[in-house]
Design an enzyme around this catalytic site. Sequence first.
Site, PDB file in Angstrom:
ATOM      1  N   CYS A 120     -15.843 -10.434 -14.436  1.00 57.57           N
ATOM      2  CA  CYS A 120     -14.740  -9.985 -13.582  1.00 57.57           C
ATOM      3  C   CYS A 120     -14.117  -8.766 -14.250  1.00 57.57           C
ATOM      4  O   CYS A 120     -13.886  -8.786 -15.467  1.00 57.57           O
ATOM      5  CB  CYS A 120     -13.701 -11.107 -13.438  1.00 57.57           C
ATOM      6  N   HIS A 169     -13.144 -15.749  -5.053  1.00 53.14           N
ATOM      7  CA  HIS A 169     -12.584 -14.765  -5.977  1.00 53.14           C
ATOM      8  C   HIS A 169     -12.195 -13.521  -5.168  1.00 53.14           C
ATOM      9  O   HIS A 169     -12.894 -13.168  -4.220  1.00 53.14           O
ATOM     10  CB  HIS A 169     -13.631 -14.396  -7.044  1.00 53.14           C
ATOM     11  N   HIS A 186      -9.798  -5.561  -8.254  1.00 52.57           N
ATOM     12  CA  HIS A 186     -10.108  -6.875  -8.838  1.00 52.57           C
ATOM     13  C   HIS A 186     -11.355  -7.448  -8.167  1.00 52.57           C
ATOM     14  O   HIS A 186     -11.312  -7.799  -6.985  1.00 52.57           O
ATOM     15  CB  HIS A 186      -8.903  -7.810  -8.624  1.00 52.57           C
ATOM     16  N   GLU A 211     -11.689 -23.442 -10.722  1.00 53.78           N
ATOM     17  CA  GLU A 211     -11.587 -22.113 -11.341  1.00 53.78           C
ATOM     18  C   GLU A 211     -12.527 -21.149 -10.624  1.00 53.78           C
ATOM     19  O   GLU A 211     -13.740 -21.339 -10.627  1.00 53.78           O
ATOM     20  CB  GLU A 211     -11.938 -22.233 -12.834  1.00 53.78           C
ATOM     21  N   LYS A 212     -11.953 -20.108 -10.021  1.00 48.41           N
ATOM     22  CA  LYS A 212     -12.718 -19.224  -9.145  1.00 48.41           C
ATOM     23  C   LYS A 212     -13.699 -18.304  -9.847  1.00 48.41           C
ATOM     24  O   LYS A 212     -14.506 -17.657  -9.191  1.00 48.41           O
ATOM     25  CB  LYS A 212     -11.767 -18.393  -8.287  1.00 48.41           C
ATOM     26  N   HIS A 213     -13.644 -18.202 -11.174  1.00 43.51           N
ATOM     27  CA  HIS A 213     -14.524 -17.260 -11.873  1.00 43.51           C
ATOM     28  C   HIS A 213     -15.873 -17.832 -12.308  1.00 43.51           C
ATOM     29  O   HIS A 213     -16.758 -17.079 -12.689  1.00 43.51           O
ATOM     30  CB  HIS A 213     -13.828 -16.725 -13.129  1.00 43.51           C
ATOM     31  N   HIS A 257     -10.751 -10.168 -15.614  1.00 37.71           N
ATOM     32  CA  HIS A 257     -10.682 -11.479 -16.281  1.00 37.71           C
ATOM     33  C   HIS A 257     -11.899 -11.780 -17.140  1.00 37.71           C
ATOM     34  O   HIS A 257     -12.122 -12.931 -17.527  1.00 37.71           O
ATOM     35  CB  HIS A 257     -10.458 -12.590 -15.257  1.00 37.71           C
TER      36      HIS A 257
HETATM   37 FE    FE Z   1     -10.889 -12.158 -11.656  1.00 36.56          FE
END
Ligand code: FE
Length: 131
Positions: free
Chosen positions: A115, A45, A51, A15-17, A118
Site C-alpha cells: 500500500c 481497500h 491511497h 484488516e483491509k490490507h 501503509h
Molecule cells: Fe492502505
Amino acid sequence: MAFETLFQSADWKAEKHVPVIEGPDKMKKGEVVTFRVTVGKEIPHPNTTEHHIRWIALYFAPEGGKYPYELGKVEFAAHGESVEGANQGPAYTQPQTTFSVKLDRSGILYATSYCNIHGLWQGEKSVTVEA
Ligand code: FE
C-alpha cells in the site's frame, strides 16, 4: 530493524490490507492450478490517487527447501490520475489478480502486497502436492 519486521499481517476479515490467497488446498504434481490473490476481500481497500495498492507478488517456498521462488508480480497502475487532477481520471485498477502455476512438491504460497501509505503486507496458504 530487520527488513522482515516491516511486513505486517492480520486477520484478513478484519484488516483491509492483507493479501488473501484463494485456491485449492491440494493439487496434483504437474497440474496447472490457478490461485487468486485479493487485497481488501472483506473490507475494500481505498483505490484513490492518494491511497492505493501498488502491487501484489506471489512466492512459493517448497517444503524442506532453503530458497523461495517468485511466481509473479502484478502492478496496479491506474488510480484516478488525470490532467484534471487527482481522482478525476477515468480508470482504476483493482488490487486483485490470478496466478496459474504448476508445482511439483508441497509447500507454502506467500503473497505480499504494498500500500502506498501503509506499507508491506503478507498472507500465506499451504498447498499439498500429490504425486
Ligand atoms: Fe492502505
